[in-house]
Scaffold this motif. Structure first.
Motif, PDB file in Angstrom:
ATOM      1  N   ASP A  72      -0.544   7.685  -1.707  1.00 14.31           N
ATOM      2  CA  ASP A  72      -1.508   7.589  -2.799  1.00 14.31           C
ATOM      3  C   ASP A  72      -2.903   7.919  -2.268  1.00 14.31           C
ATOM      4  N   ALA A  88     -12.134   3.724   3.880  1.00  6.16           N
ATOM      5  CA  ALA A  88     -13.409   3.030   3.661  1.00  6.16           C
ATOM      6  C   ALA A  88     -13.409   1.661   4.340  1.00  6.16           C
ATOM      7  N   ARG A  95      -8.013   6.536   0.515  1.00  6.39           N
ATOM      8  CA  ARG A  95      -9.481   6.437   0.509  1.00  6.39           C
ATOM      9  C   ARG A  95      -9.927   5.006   0.767  1.00  6.39           C
ATOM     10  N   LEU A  96      -9.213   4.076   0.104  1.00  6.23           N
ATOM     11  CA  LEU A  96      -9.561   2.665   0.320  1.00  6.23           C
ATOM     12  C   LEU A  96      -9.383   2.291   1.787  1.00  6.23           C
ATOM     13  N   ARG A  97      -8.270   2.754   2.353  1.00  4.70           N
ATOM     14  CA  ARG A  97      -7.995   2.414   3.746  1.00  4.70           C
ATOM     15  C   ARG A  97      -9.082   2.986   4.669  1.00  4.70           C
ATOM     16  N   MET A 127       0.840  -1.200   0.000  1.00  2.90           N
ATOM     17  CA  MET A 127       0.000   0.000   0.000  1.00  2.90           C
ATOM     18  C   MET A 127       0.867   1.238   0.000  1.00  2.90           C
ATOM     19  N   ASN A 141      -5.761   7.443  -3.524  1.00  2.87           N
ATOM     20  CA  ASN A 141      -6.712   6.341  -3.718  1.00  2.87           C
ATOM     21  C   ASN A 141      -6.549   5.275  -2.640  1.00  2.87           C
ATOM     22  N   ASP A 142      -5.265   4.984  -2.330  1.00  3.99           N
ATOM     23  CA  ASP A 142      -5.017   4.006  -1.260  1.00  3.99           C
ATOM     24  C   ASP A 142      -5.537   4.532   0.078  1.00  3.99           C
TER      25      ASP A 142
END
Lengths: 276, 194
Positions: free
Chosen positions: A5, A14, A10-12, A1, A7-8
């Protein structure tokens, strides 16, 4: 990860939110787990690293002396584990020597009245209780629970708002009654499990291991010992130690009860506004 | 929410607890259970998508912890060790039910340049959307995403947990993110049309 980033990130965020929102397991899962744990035998464990290296580093006479001492002390500890005695190791060792070497073989009647025989014939039970408690002030309740634990001769572990009390079986009822008075009981349960079969199996395993160790030592004395045979003896002693830990844990379970208390703070009550 | 209240322990605390569990300490197990059961259940539930089976597997995981605490070698974090047990118990349960879960693209190389999840992830706050998108992924893809983003595991930790090479983990993460992005974009497009 990649920490930088977006996007990373945001993923984390979420996924973390999903994890935080995940529900706690139902009490039934704990009950089923506890039942399986109390019923199932435990796997063989290796509580410490192999001592083969220090065996080989010792001179041969020192190894012989140590091997003999280990068999005697291992057997003694095993005996103590099975019998659940609270006496010191020295006293038990002395008892064993007297029983083995100086006394005639035990009669059936004598065997029947020995502690080991009692353990085989009397049912041994363990009790596990849980209380889900709503309280006004968690730190204050923990202090009050400490006082109850002292009174009931319990050891108490605290983690945030979870209390686990281990106490002599006879004190469980009084402890539950006192703890339940500290707040509003949302749910509680009490479960009794028969440990007789597990205790008997544990005693038989210890006895078999002790006999194997003694037989191996006798062979080593007669024919000389290779490094391989000495390592076998070392393995046996580790197994005896693990079996002894099992036996003590079972004994502890048979004589003690566990009370798990989960606390939750009551929602603050809002006073009605005057004049409405 | 007992589990959440007791999850603030350090790895050193939990190693100590495991040592006590290995010695047969039931009280230590109870503490450990309340610290980990919720996370284990969350992980398993995401993989199997069935509450009853997830609860059964989560219970089996905690029983396995009790039985094999003495085998914990101390190389990995306690959380990784527990998740490793959870992963294998989950796959075993799925195998018993005949669920196919191996992704088809494990052997394909990952292209770093194509690793961006894309604009569709902007809407990840919409949790329901994410749930639906995740459901479309394979079991292994869901597992690596959850381990990486929910539990903060490194790629080498994930490799230990799912028992595969680190390169395979990288590939799985790559394809999992791409499929998640594609799915989210499809769902957004469908919402736009509606």
């Amino acid at each position: 990860m990649n920490e930088h980033d977006p996007n990373d990130q945001r993923l984390r965020a979420a996924f973390s939110a999903r994890l935080d929102a995940a529900p706690a397991p139902d009490a039934a899962i704990y009950a089923r787990t506890a039942r399986l744990i109390d019923d199932a035998p435990r796997a063989k464990r290796a509580p410490w690293k192999s001592a083969a290296a220090w065996w080989t580093a010792l001179a041969a006479p020192a190894r012989w002396a140590l091997a003999a001492a280990l068999v005697t002390v291992g057997g003694t500890a095993a005996f103590q584990g099975v019998h659940g005695g609270t006496t010191s190791g020295t006293n038990v060792f002395h008892d064993m020597v007297v029983k083995r070497d100086s006394l005639p073989a035990k009669s059936t009647a004598a065997s029947a009245s020995s502690p080991a025989a009692d353990m085989r014939t009397l049912p041994q039970r363990t009790q596990t209780a849980t209380i889900d408690l709503a309280v006004g002030n968690i730190p204050l309740t923990i202090m009050q629970a400490r006082s109850i634990a002292r009174r009931e001769s319990a050891t108490m572990y605290v983690r945030t708002s979870l209390l686990v009390l281990t106490m002599p079986r006879a004190n469980l009822d009084a402890a539950m009654h006192s703890i339940e008075a500290l707040g509003t009981v949302r749910s509680h349960s009490l479960r009794t499990t028969d440990l007789t079969a597990s205790l008997n199996s544990s005693a038989a395993r210890l006895s078999a291991l002790r006999q194997q160790a003694a037989a191996l030592l006798a062979r080593l004395r007669s024919f000389g010992g290779s490094a391989y045979q000495l390592s076998l003896l070392d393995d046996l002693h580790r197994n005896i130690r693990a079996a002894e830990i099992d036996a003590r844990a079972l004994q502890q379970s048979a004589t003690h009860s566990t009370l798990t208390v989960t606390m939750e703070a009551k929602a603050p009550t809002v006073a009605p506004v005057k004049g409405t | 929410m007992v589990g959440r209240r007791t999850e603030g322990s350090t790895d050193a605390d939990d190693r100590h607890l495991l040592g006590r569990i290995a010695a047969g300490d039931r009280a230590a197990f109870d503490i450990f259970y309340h610290a980990y059961a919720r996370r284990v259940l969350a992980y398993v539930r995401d993989i199997v998508h069935g509450a009853d089976l997830a609860e059964e597997v989560a219970g089996d995981v905690m029983v396995a912890v009790w039985k094999s605490a003495g085998r914990y070698a101390g190389r990995a974090r306690v959380l990784s060790w527990v998740l490793g047990i959870a992963h294998h118990k989950t796959l075993d349960a799925l195998r018993r039910r005949g669920v196919a879960f191996a992704p088809l693209d494990d052997g394909m190389p990952a292209d770093d340049a194509a690793d961006a999840p894309g604009a569709a992830l902007i809407a990840l706050e919409e949790r329901a959307l994410l749930e639906d998108a995740l459901r479309s992924l394979s079991v292994e893809h869901r597992a690596v995403l959850q381990l990486m983003y929910a539990f903060g595991c490194s790629q080498s930790e994930i490799a230990e947990i799912v028992a595969c090479p680190v390169a395979t983990v990288k590939t799985r993460v790559f394809y999992a993110k791409r499929r998640l992005r594609d799915q989210l974009e499809r769902m957004h497009a469908a919402q736009g049309l509606a």
